[in-house]
Design a protein around this motif. Structure first.
Motif: not given
Length: 191
Positions: A19-22, A28-32, A43-48, A164-169
Motif C-alpha cells: 500500500c502507498a498513501a499521501v 490525518g486525511l489521505a489525499l491519495g 481512513e483508519a490507516a491514514a489517521c493512525e 508518503l506512507h509505504l507499506w512493504l512486505a
C-alpha cells in the motif's frame, strides 16, 4: 513533475509494496491511496500513521544532532519547541487563567521556562506548520514481524504537512531501496 497518483503508482512498483498513501499529518486525511491498506481501512490507516508522524515531527528529542548539542554540553532548544514557549502560549487563550510569565514557574510542575526569542513560532500549533515550518525528521521506519512501514515527509508540499506512507512486505521488500526511492518520489511530487 508527477502528481499524487503518479507518485503512488511509482511507489507501488517497488518490490513488496502492499500500500502507498499521501497523508496530511496535521488533519490525518489521505489525499491519495493505492493498494490494500494495513487493517483494511484507508481512513483508519491514514489517521493512525498521521498521529505517529505528528508525534515524531513535533518532539525535539528526535531532531537532528545539530539541534540537540554535543555530549556534555547543554542541549540547544530549537525555536518553537513547547519548552521554549511562554506559558501564556502553552496554557491557552488570553484570559483563560493566570499565567506566571516567560521566566516564572509552571503552575503544574514548578519548572522554570527559558525566555522565548521574539518571532519564535509555536510548533505545537498546527497553524505554525501551515505557515511553512517543516519537520526536522526526514522519515520514520516501523518494523514488525512481516512488514515495514516507511513514512517519508514531503517538503515543499502544503508547507511540509504531507508524508508518503509505504507499506512493504518484509520477505519481498528491500527497505534500503524503498527508502531511497521514496525520498526521490517525495522530492519530485507536486500537487
Amino acid at each position: 513533475m508527477p502528481g499524487i497518483d503518479e507518485c503512488l503508482l511509482e511507489a507501488m512498483r517497488l518490490p513488496g509494496a502492499r500500500c502507498a498513501a499521501v497523508v496530511d499529518w496535521i488533519s490525518g486525511l489521505a489525499l491519495g491511496v493505492a493498494g490494500e491498506p494495513p487493517g483494511g481501512d484507508h481512513e483508519a490507516a491514514a489517521c493512525e500513521t498521521a498521529e505517529l508522524a505528528r508525534m515524531v515531527a513535533e518532539y525535539r528529542s528526535l531532531g537532528p544532532l545539530s539541534t540537540l548539542g554535543t555530549p556534555g554540553a547543554p542541549a540547544a532548544t530549537p525555536p518553537g519547541t513547547p519548552s521554549q514557549l511562554p506559558h501564556a502560549a502553552q496554557a491557552g487563550p488570553p484570559g483563560s487563567g493566570p499565567s506566571p510569565g516567560a521566566d516564572g514557574p509552571d503552575a503544574t510542575s514548578g519548572h522554570l521556562s527559558p525566555p522565548v526569542p521574539p518571532g519564535t513560532p509555536d510548533l505545537s500549533d498546527p497553524a505554525a506548520h501551515r505557515g511553512g515550518t517543516v519537520p526536522a525528521v526526514e522519515d520514520i521506519i516501523a518494523t514488525n514481524s512481516d512488514s515495514y512501514h516507511l513514512l517519508r515527509f514531503v517538503t515543499g508540499a502544503l508547507d511540509g504537512t504531507l508524508f508518503l506512507h509505504l507499506w512493504l512486505a518484509r520477505d519481498e521488500g528491500n527497505l534500503a531501496l524503498a527508502r531511497i526511492r521514496l525520498a526521490e518520489i517525495a522530492g519530485r511530487m507536486v500537487l
